[in-house]
Design a protein around this motif. Structure first.
Motif, mmCIF file in Angstrom:
data_model
loop_
_atom_site.group_PDB
_atom_site.id
_atom_site.type_symbol
_atom_site.label_atom_id
_atom_site.label_comp_id
_atom_site.label_asym_id
_atom_site.label_seq_id
_atom_site.Cartn_x
_atom_site.Cartn_y
_atom_site.Cartn_z
ATOM 1 N N LYS A 137 11.845 10.010 16.510
ATOM 2 C CA LYS A 137 11.409 11.098 17.387
ATOM 3 C C LYS A 137 12.597 11.925 17.862
ATOM 4 O O LYS A 137 12.519 13.143 17.970
ATOM 5 N N ASN A 138 13.703 11.250 18.174
ATOM 6 C CA ASN A 138 14.888 11.949 18.698
ATOM 7 C C ASN A 138 15.562 12.837 17.666
ATOM 8 O O ASN A 138 16.178 13.835 18.041
ATOM 9 N N ILE A 139 15.495 12.486 16.407
ATOM 10 C CA ILE A 139 16.170 13.325 15.405
ATOM 11 C C ILE A 139 15.222 14.312 14.733
ATOM 12 O O ILE A 139 15.669 15.169 13.974
ATOM 13 N N VAL A 190 17.842 0.821 20.393
ATOM 14 C CA VAL A 190 16.799 1.827 20.189
ATOM 15 C C VAL A 190 15.902 1.359 19.054
ATOM 16 O O VAL A 190 16.392 0.910 18.023
ATOM 17 N N ASP A 191 14.590 1.495 19.246
ATOM 18 C CA ASP A 191 13.701 1.113 18.151
ATOM 19 C C ASP A 191 13.565 2.277 17.168
ATOM 20 O O ASP A 191 13.919 3.416 17.460
ATOM 21 N N LEU A 192 13.071 1.981 16.004
ATOM 22 C CA LEU A 192 13.002 2.951 14.906
ATOM 23 C C LEU A 192 12.147 4.159 15.271
ATOM 24 O O LEU A 192 12.545 5.296 15.002
ATOM 25 N N ASN A 193 10.997 3.946 15.894
ATOM 26 C CA ASN A 193 10.119 5.069 16.253
ATOM 27 C C ASN A 193 10.793 6.016 17.237
ATOM 28 O O ASN A 193 10.718 7.236 17.079
ATOM 29 N N HIS A 194 11.448 5.466 18.246
ATOM 30 C CA HIS A 194 12.159 6.289 19.229
ATOM 31 C C HIS A 194 13.277 7.081 18.552
ATOM 32 O O HIS A 194 13.460 8.270 18.825
#
Length: 119
Positions: free
Chosen positions: A35-37, A28-32
């Motif tokens: 967004k998820n948390i 998982v990349d940092l931006n994704h």
């Protein structure tokens, strides 16, 4: 090269020999991830590596407490090794693979095991 073949072979054997399904550690990349948390409260980040015996002990301690607020993060490792560790510990929980160690850098994780609470 030979080591990668052995790792893949062991992954297949573990998969075929168990009725327990388990989540793979997905890159998982940092931006994704951010967004998820976003907007979630009391998130527990649990950083671990497959080669770390203290990590395995820590994962076993929290195994029965794992819920949607816990995110297991396999870091300082190679893709697939975290899957094998979780499988051997019979842990079926969401896991992400910190491919470029961006999460470890963001949260200043320099060693594992490491638990971080995001309030």
């Amino acid at each position: 090269m030979k080591y990668n073949f052995i790792l893949k072979f062991l992954s297949v054997i573990l998969f075929l020999n168990s009725s327990l399904s388990y989540a793979l550690c997905e890159p998982v990349d940092l931006n994704h991830f951010m967004k998820n948390i976003e907007g979630k409260k009391n998130i527990q980040l649990v950083f671990f590596s497959s080669w770390c015996s203290d990590c395995k002990e820590e994962l076993l301690k929290i195994k029965d407490d794992l819920n949607e607020n816990y995110i297991l993060i396999n870091t300082f490792d190679s893709l697939g090794k975290g899957d094998i560790s979780l499988k051997s510990l019979k842990i079926d929980h969401k896991c992400i693979f910190d491919k470029d160690r961006l999460l470890a850098k963001k949260y200043k994780v320099k060693s594992v095991p490491k638990k971080i609470l995001i309030p």
